[in-house]
Design a protein around this motif. Structure first.
Motif, PDB file in Angstrom:
ATOM      1  N   ASN A   1      48.604  17.703  76.988  1.00 55.68           N
ATOM      2  CA  ASN A   1      48.031  17.997  75.593  1.00 55.68           C
ATOM      3  C   ASN A   1      47.005  16.915  75.433  1.00 55.68           C
ATOM      4  O   ASN A   1      46.378  16.857  74.326  1.00 55.68           O
TER       5      ASN A   1
ATOM      6  N   ARG B   1      43.128  15.287  75.061  1.00 56.73           N
ATOM      7  CA  ARG B   1      42.052  15.981  74.618  1.00 56.73           C
ATOM      8  C   ARG B   1      41.159  16.261  75.785  1.00 56.73           C
ATOM      9  O   ARG B   1      40.432  17.270  75.882  1.00 56.73           O
TER      10      ARG B   1
ATOM     11  N   ARG C   1      45.740  26.978  77.699  1.00 55.25           N
ATOM     12  CA  ARG C   1      45.299  25.991  76.511  1.00 55.25           C
ATOM     13  C   ARG C   1      44.231  26.604  75.799  1.00 55.25           C
ATOM     14  O   ARG C   1      44.087  26.219  74.508  1.00 55.25           O
ATOM     15  N   VAL C   2      43.413  27.559  76.328  1.00 53.02           N
ATOM     16  CA  VAL C   2      42.448  28.189  75.428  1.00 53.02           C
ATOM     17  C   VAL C   2      43.157  29.049  74.213  1.00 53.02           C
ATOM     18  O   VAL C   2      42.518  29.086  73.123  1.00 53.02           O
TER      19      VAL C   2
ATOM     20  N   ASN D   1      44.203  26.596  71.687  1.00 50.10           N
ATOM     21  CA  ASN D   1      43.107  26.176  70.913  1.00 50.10           C
ATOM     22  C   ASN D   1      42.669  27.199  69.949  1.00 50.10           C
ATOM     23  O   ASN D   1      42.374  26.841  68.844  1.00 50.10           O
ATOM     24  N   ARG D   2      42.528  28.331  70.538  1.00 48.97           N
ATOM     25  CA  ARG D   2      42.005  29.512  69.390  1.00 48.97           C
ATOM     26  C   ARG D   2      42.908  29.370  68.370  1.00 48.97           C
ATOM     27  O   ARG D   2      42.330  29.724  67.241  1.00 48.97           O
TER      28      ARG D   2
ATOM     29  N   GLU E   1      44.460  27.555  66.960  1.00 44.11           N
ATOM     30  CA  GLU E   1      44.215  26.394  65.865  1.00 44.11           C
ATOM     31  C   GLU E   1      42.663  26.224  65.490  1.00 44.11           C
ATOM     32  O   GLU E   1      42.207  25.280  64.958  1.00 44.11           O
TER      33      GLU E   1
ATOM     34  N   LYS F   1      40.097  25.916  67.420  1.00 41.31           N
ATOM     35  CA  LYS F   1      39.139  24.859  68.331  1.00 41.31           C
ATOM     36  C   LYS F   1      38.874  25.790  69.314  1.00 41.31           C
ATOM     37  O   LYS F   1      39.183  26.692  69.957  1.00 41.31           O
ATOM     38  N   SER F   2      37.428  25.179  69.844  1.00 44.94           N
ATOM     39  CA  SER F   2      36.753  25.636  71.018  1.00 44.94           C
ATOM     40  C   SER F   2      37.288  24.794  72.371  1.00 44.94           C
ATOM     41  O   SER F   2      37.757  23.518  72.111  1.00 44.94           O
ATOM     42  N   THR F   3      37.239  25.258  73.351  1.00 44.07           N
ATOM     43  CA  THR F   3      37.685  24.715  74.680  1.00 44.07           C
ATOM     44  C   THR F   3      36.733  24.557  75.583  1.00 44.07           C
ATOM     45  O   THR F   3      36.053  25.676  76.137  1.00 44.07           O
TER      46      THR F   3
END
Length: 219
Positions: free
Chosen positions: A44, A46, A74-75, A78-79, A81, A83-85
Motif C-alpha cells: 500500500n 505510494r 491497485r489501479v 485507486n480509481r 478513490e 486517484k491516477s496510477t
C-alpha cells in the motif's frame, strides 16, 4: 495464498480436481513455491517496485502475471478513490511474449479508462518490434519518446512510425538527452541537457563512472 487454493482443491472428490492439485503441488510445496507466501512488503506504499531479475526462467512468466495482476488491483482501488496510477515497466520487450504479452496489451487498451498511466521502457527495439502485439501497444500510446537509435533500429522505426529523413536525423548519432517526441499526430525534436550539479542527477545517472557520486541508478 496459492496453498489455500491447493488445499481447497484437494478437498474436492472429482478426479479432475486431484489432477489440478497435482499440477499445483510444485508451486505450493515444491522448488517453485516462491509465490506461496505472504509478502513482507507494504504494497500500500505510494511507490512500489517489483524486481524480477532474480527469478529463474520457469518462474519468469508466472512472476510477471502475478505482478500485473497486483498492478491491476491497485489501479482498480485507486480509481474508486479518484486517484491516477502510474505504471513504469523497464525492459518492456520482455512483457510482450506469450500470455504475458496479451495481458500487457489489455493494460495499454484499458488502463486509461481506469485512471492508469502505463509507460514501457526498453533499449531492445528489434525485440520490441518483433512482437505481434506491438501494433496494439503503439496504437494505444499517446506519447512516444525516442533517444539515439542504431542504424538498423532507426530504419525499422522510420517505417513503423512514419518518420521522415529530416526527423530521423534527430535520433541518429544524437547526444544524451536528445531525440524525438511523438504526441498524438505531432512529432517534435528535443534537446534536454539535464544539469549535473545536483542530487537528482547523481541518483538517476546510469553512467558507470558516475554512479558512485552520492547515489546509484537504481536507488
Amino acid at each position: 495464498v496459492l496453498g489455500d487454493l491447493y488445499d481447497e482443491i484437494k478437498r474436492q472428490p472429482e478426479p479432475e480436481a486431484q489432477r489440478i492439485a497435482a499440477a499445483l503441488e510444485l508451486y505450493v510445496h515444491g522448488s517453485l513455491n516462491v509465490f506461496n507466501h505472504r509478502t513482507n512488503v507494504d504494497i500500500n506504499n505510494r511507490l512500489v517496485c517489483f524486481d524480477i531479475k532474480e527469478l529463474g526462467k520457469q518462474l519468469k512468466n508466472l512472476g510477471m502475471l502475478v505482478i500485473q495482476d497486483q498492478v491491476w488491483n491497485r489501479v482498480t482501488v485507486n480509481r474508486s478513490e479518484g486517484k491516477s496510477t502510474r505504471y513504469y515497466v523497464d525492459e518492456f520487450h520482455l512483457l510482450l511474449r506469450g500470455e504475458v504479452g496479451s495481458w500487457s496489451v489489455e493494460i495499454w487498451k484499458r488502463f486509461r479508462k481506469w485512471g492508469g498511466i502505463p509507460t514501457g521502457i526498453t533499449q531492445n527495439i528489434k525485440d520490441l518490434l518483433a512482437s505481434p502485439e506491438i501494433e496494439n501497444i503503439f496504437e494505444n500510446s499517446d506519447f512516444i519518446y525516442l533517444l539515439n537509435q542504431a542504424s538498423g533500429d532507426r530504419k525499422i522505426l522510420c517505417e513503423r512510425l512514419n518518420i521522415s529523413t529530416q526527423q530521423a536525423a534527430h535520433i541518429s548519432n544524437a547526444g544524451p538527452g536528445e531525440g524525438l517526441i511523438f504526441f498524438g499526430n505531432v512529432i517534435l525534436p528535443f534537446v534536454d541537457h539535464f544539469p549535473q550539479d545536483n542530487e537528482l542527477y547523481s541518483i538517476m545517472t546510469t553512467k558507470l563512472g558516475e554512479t558512485g557520486k552520492g547515489g546509484t541508478a537504481h536507488e
